[in-house]
Design a protein around this motif. Sequence first.
Motif, PDB file in Angstrom:
ATOM      1  N   THR A 184      47.512  42.188  28.557  1.00 34.76           N
ATOM      2  CA  THR A 184      47.676  41.356  29.755  1.00 34.76           C
ATOM      3  C   THR A 184      49.152  41.082  30.018  1.00 34.76           C
ATOM      4  O   THR A 184      49.603  41.098  31.176  1.00 34.76           O
ATOM      5  CB  THR A 184      46.915  40.026  29.593  1.00 34.76           C
ATOM      6  OG1 THR A 184      45.557  40.283  29.243  1.00 34.76           O
ATOM      7  CG2 THR A 184      46.939  39.228  30.893  1.00 34.76           C
TER       8      THR A 184
ATOM      9  N   ALA B 167      49.871  36.005  33.618  1.00 31.98           N
ATOM     10  CA  ALA B 167      48.515  35.845  33.078  1.00 31.98           C
ATOM     11  C   ALA B 167      48.547  35.852  31.547  1.00 31.98           C
ATOM     12  O   ALA B 167      47.811  35.111  30.893  1.00 31.98           O
ATOM     13  CB  ALA B 167      47.602  36.956  33.587  1.00 31.98           C
TER      14      ALA B 167
ATOM     15  N   GLN C  98      49.611  32.534  30.393  1.00 33.95           N
ATOM     16  CA  GLN C  98      48.499  31.593  30.545  1.00 33.95           C
ATOM     17  C   GLN C  98      47.491  31.747  29.401  1.00 33.95           C
ATOM     18  O   GLN C  98      46.979  30.758  28.867  1.00 33.95           O
ATOM     19  CB  GLN C  98      47.805  31.842  31.892  1.00 33.95           C
ATOM     20  CG  GLN C  98      46.848  30.725  32.306  1.00 33.95           C
ATOM     21  CD  GLN C  98      46.262  30.955  33.688  1.00 33.95           C
ATOM     22  OE1 GLN C  98      46.647  31.896  34.396  1.00 33.95           O
ATOM     23  NE2 GLN C  98      45.319  30.123  34.078  1.00 33.95           N
ATOM     24  N   GLN C  99      47.223  33.008  29.007  1.00 41.42           N
ATOM     25  CA  GLN C  99      46.314  33.271  27.884  1.00 41.42           C
ATOM     26  C   GLN C  99      46.857  32.665  26.583  1.00 41.42           C
ATOM     27  O   GLN C  99      46.122  32.047  25.807  1.00 41.42           O
ATOM     28  CB  GLN C  99      46.130  34.774  27.693  1.00 41.42           C
ATOM     29  CG  GLN C  99      45.202  35.431  28.697  1.00 41.42           C
ATOM     30  CD  GLN C  99      45.135  36.926  28.459  1.00 41.42           C
ATOM     31  OE1 GLN C  99      46.117  37.543  28.049  1.00 41.42           O
ATOM     32  NE2 GLN C  99      43.977  37.513  28.731  1.00 41.42           N
TER      33      GLN C  99
ATOM     34  N   ASP D  67      38.115  31.952  26.560  1.00 36.81           N
ATOM     35  CA  ASP D  67      38.999  31.713  27.705  1.00 36.81           C
ATOM     36  C   ASP D  67      40.005  32.846  27.871  1.00 36.81           C
ATOM     37  O   ASP D  67      40.340  33.230  29.004  1.00 36.81           O
ATOM     38  CB  ASP D  67      39.728  30.380  27.532  1.00 36.81           C
ATOM     39  CG  ASP D  67      40.232  29.827  28.865  1.00 36.81           C
ATOM     40  OD1 ASP D  67      39.461  29.888  29.850  1.00 36.81           O
ATOM     41  OD2 ASP D  67      41.371  29.346  28.908  1.00 36.81           O
TER      42      ASP D  67
ATOM     43  N   ARG E  51      38.142  35.562  29.513  1.00 32.30           N
ATOM     44  CA  ARG E  51      37.908  35.222  30.927  1.00 32.30           C
ATOM     45  C   ARG E  51      39.145  35.522  31.771  1.00 32.30           C
ATOM     46  O   ARG E  51      39.047  36.144  32.848  1.00 32.30           O
ATOM     47  CB  ARG E  51      37.548  33.729  31.047  1.00 32.30           C
ATOM     48  CG  ARG E  51      37.343  33.243  32.490  1.00 32.30           C
ATOM     49  CD  ARG E  51      37.134  31.751  32.546  1.00 32.30           C
ATOM     50  NE  ARG E  51      38.309  31.000  32.144  1.00 32.30           N
ATOM     51  CZ  ARG E  51      39.362  30.768  32.956  1.00 32.30           C
ATOM     52  NH1 ARG E  51      39.373  31.251  34.196  1.00 32.30           N
ATOM     53  NH2 ARG E  51      40.396  30.068  32.511  1.00 32.30           N
ATOM     54  N   LEU E  52      40.307  35.111  31.288  1.00 30.34           N
ATOM     55  CA  LEU E  52      41.532  35.343  32.032  1.00 30.34           C
ATOM     56  C   LEU E  52      41.851  36.835  32.103  1.00 30.34           C
ATOM     57  O   LEU E  52      42.390  37.317  33.105  1.00 30.34           O
ATOM     58  CB  LEU E  52      42.701  34.604  31.340  1.00 30.34           C
ATOM     59  CG  LEU E  52      42.643  33.063  31.440  1.00 30.34           C
ATOM     60  CD1 LEU E  52      43.652  32.433  30.484  1.00 30.34           C
ATOM     61  CD2 LEU E  52      42.915  32.618  32.880  1.00 30.34           C
TER      62      LEU E  52
ATOM     63  N   ILE F 163      39.586  39.284  32.217  1.00 29.35           N
ATOM     64  CA  ILE F 163      38.685  39.877  33.208  1.00 29.35           C
ATOM     65  C   ILE F 163      39.139  39.531  34.614  1.00 29.35           C
ATOM     66  O   ILE F 163      39.116  40.367  35.530  1.00 29.35           O
ATOM     67  CB  ILE F 163      37.233  39.376  32.963  1.00 29.35           C
ATOM     68  CG1 ILE F 163      36.707  39.942  31.642  1.00 29.35           C
ATOM     69  CG2 ILE F 163      36.322  39.804  34.110  1.00 29.35           C
ATOM     70  CD1 ILE F 163      35.363  39.365  31.218  1.00 29.35           C
ATOM     71  N   GLU F 164      39.590  38.281  34.821  1.00 29.24           N
ATOM     72  CA  GLU F 164      40.039  37.860  36.144  1.00 29.24           C
ATOM     73  C   GLU F 164      41.269  38.629  36.602  1.00 29.24           C
ATOM     74  O   GLU F 164      41.486  38.794  37.806  1.00 29.24           O
ATOM     75  CB  GLU F 164      40.361  36.353  36.147  1.00 29.24           C
ATOM     76  CG  GLU F 164      39.126  35.472  36.082  1.00 29.24           C
ATOM     77  CD  GLU F 164      39.495  33.993  36.065  1.00 29.24           C
ATOM     78  OE1 GLU F 164      40.711  33.680  36.055  1.00 29.24           O
ATOM     79  OE2 GLU F 164      38.572  33.146  36.043  1.00 29.24           O
ATOM     80  N   ASN F 165      42.059  39.103  35.648  1.00 26.69           N
ATOM     81  CA  ASN F 165      43.296  39.789  36.022  1.00 26.69           C
ATOM     82  C   ASN F 165      43.225  41.310  35.894  1.00 26.69           C
ATOM     83  O   ASN F 165      44.239  41.996  35.935  1.00 26.69           O
ATOM     84  CB  ASN F 165      44.447  39.266  35.167  1.00 26.69           C
ATOM     85  CG  ASN F 165      44.900  37.876  35.580  1.00 26.69           C
ATOM     86  OD1 ASN F 165      45.687  37.709  36.487  1.00 26.69           O
ATOM     87  ND2 ASN F 165      44.342  36.860  34.898  1.00 26.69           N
TER      88      ASN F 165
END
Length: 390
Positions: A265, A272, A275-276, A381, A384-385, A387-389
């Motif tokens: 990421t 991102a 953030q992770q 989490d 999740r981040l 997959i969102e990115n």
Amino acid sequence: MTGMEDNLTRLTIEGKEYILIGTAHVSRQSAEQVKQVIEQEQPDAVCVELDEQRYQSIRDGDRWKNTDIFEVIKSKKATLLLVNLAVSSFQKRMAKQFGIQPGQEMIQGIQSAEDTGAELVLADRNIQVTFSRIWGNLGLSGKSKLLMSIFYGIFSNDKISEEELEKMKSQDMLDGMLQDLTDHFPDLKKPLIDERDQYLAQKIKDAPGEKVVAVLGAAHVPGIKEEIYNDHDLKALKKRPPKSKAPKIIGWSIPIIILSIILYTFLSNPAAGTQQTISWILWNGSFSAVGAAAALAHPLAVAAAFLLAPITSLNPLLAAGWFAGIVQAYFRRPNVGDFESLSDDVTTVKGFWQNKVTRILLVVVLANLGSTLGTVIGGADVIRLFIENL
């Protein structure tokens, strides 16, 4: 011994005499009977239903005073010691409630063996081997239920009924707990009950001399009467089950997957990735710190749990609770008084948190549990981040 023969089982096998005393572990009469039987029979050997660990506990009542709490943490035995103390608290509360002292007949058996010159034989299997064989028969769900049921029973304020007390009189505290477990977990009957009867029977049969007296909980006598005619492999019965490779594989797989996801990421979207990383640190650190705080840890021990959990969660060989426990022990080191009052303090939940010894153990265990929970939530989490990115 008029009227006491009902509790005796006399067997003769290949010219060797065995006298099994089926005792009631909370009965003064049982201890008196043990003394009378051994003095009258003058056996060559006396077998008692104890292993080396429980024998040493009886012989050395002040063993807690010599405990090196740092060594306990470093050798990864904090959880084991905490469970042992919890079980001890259950026994102590029973003794207080009914004015009884469990195990007097075993103490009498040891004393009478010394008085008569008989050889003392510790006939029971090591309790840690028994529990390791139990543990190997349970899945993750079963292990969780087992621990919950043990701790609920230990810290419950429910009073024992007269009916339950009468039941306890035919078995010792350990046997009673093990029997209850087999009621809820039928698959455990073999390692808990059957194997132990086989082990006891073989040790009694192997005892030296022509006449052997065995001091046993009454619940074991029927099984031993059958098993003593068979030959049992003690080495096989003492063998610990092989450790599953799954926990080690999972333990290393999770950090590799988490680090790989964060690195990938970062390369594709640095914001991102940042953030992770923050999410991983906060979830891990916060839950581990909450666990330490719940154990009323020193502020620096709480800080150690927060700072180290995100790192130790990525290394299966380390645990945040160990470091938090060491910091706690450094700043709140137990003194002799803490060890002297330990046996009384563990009889209440409040005492568990107040005593410096058990508080350190609680810091280790609860900080580790928090870190584990933080790993699960933080890992989810991070995914999740990711997959969102995508």
